[in-house]
Write an enzyme that holds these catalytic residues in place. Sequence first.
Site, PDB file in Angstrom:
ATOM      1  N   CYS A 155      -1.518   5.143  -5.841  1.00  9.63           N
ATOM      2  CA  CYS A 155      -2.227   4.261  -4.729  1.00  9.63           C
ATOM      3  C   CYS A 155      -2.244   2.791  -5.569  1.00  9.63           C
ATOM      4  O   CYS A 155      -2.536   2.762  -6.927  1.00  9.63           O
ATOM      5  CB  CYS A 155      -3.710   4.576  -4.658  1.00  9.63           C
ATOM      6  N   THR A 156      -2.116   1.776  -4.699  1.00 12.54           N
ATOM      7  CA  THR A 156      -1.763   0.737  -5.492  1.00 12.54           C
ATOM      8  C   THR A 156      -3.079  -0.064  -6.108  1.00 12.54           C
ATOM      9  O   THR A 156      -3.019  -1.041  -6.975  1.00 12.54           O
ATOM     10  CB  THR A 156      -1.522  -0.524  -4.329  1.00 12.54           C
ATOM     11  N   THR A 187       0.964  -1.051   0.145  1.00 11.80           N
ATOM     12  CA  THR A 187      -0.030   0.066  -0.029  1.00 11.80           C
ATOM     13  C   THR A 187       0.878   1.232   0.033  1.00 11.80           C
ATOM     14  O   THR A 187       1.789   1.230   0.635  1.00 11.80           O
ATOM     15  CB  THR A 187      -0.833   0.125   1.151  1.00 11.80           C
ATOM     16  N   ASN A 188       0.529   2.056  -0.666  1.00 13.92           N
ATOM     17  CA  ASN A 188       1.291   3.385  -0.598  1.00 13.92           C
ATOM     18  C   ASN A 188       0.977   4.458   0.751  1.00 13.92           C
ATOM     19  O   ASN A 188       1.741   4.610   1.275  1.00 13.92           O
ATOM     20  CB  ASN A 188       0.947   4.389  -1.790  1.00 13.92           C
TER      21      ASN A 188
END
Length: 230
Positions: free
Chosen positions: A196-197, A83-84
């Site tokens: 964002c993933t 996750t970012n």
Amino acid sequence: MKLIGILGGMSAASTQTYYRQMCEITRWRLGGLHSPELLIRSLDFANIERLQAAGRWEDAGEILNAEAKALERGGADFIVLATNTMHKLADQMMGGVGIPLLHIADATADQITKSALKTPGLIATAFTMEQTFYVDRLKAAGLQPLIPGDDDRADVHRIIYDELCKDITTSDSRSRFEDVARRLVDQGADCMILGCTEVGMLLAAGNVSVPVFDTALIHCEAAIEFALAP
């Protein structure tokens, strides 16, 4: 191959991407029936999201720290946080952990720099776009990130949490993301960070006019490269 510890579930949609991509990259690199050696801890994102919304980041950090230590005890050689946004807590997460974290922003900045680009547009959660933990890391690598305007940031954040994290994609949301990317290019962005993933569910090279850097895919490639290194 080193054992990759993946801390995911934030959201489950992106963690599915991580597993699939790491398997594909390993098969491409090694051939045959090879697959990566993984230890995955997937959290209940509802609990994490409540802490995010309440601004209880330290509490969330304690959870991530406990999970990172569990991955280390399980034998992981290094950790990938899938996750970012939660990289905001990277330092707290890795407190007392003896194995390294492969940071998603560093891997992304490295790829952009190698492409001789300088001014990435950043499309991500509001936390990632508006706070300094991610943007400052890009700047430290010599990049000059651009973020969307207020309305665009609000729409992107809403779509990520209300739709993409639930594996929902719509043509209207894809068009909205394309508009956001187009405005960033008009402001001078020479490439686009899908920061964002889950953003790669709506944007890719085919619908963005500048080079696209999908952080989830970059992170997976960096993880397999690190896992295969001597």
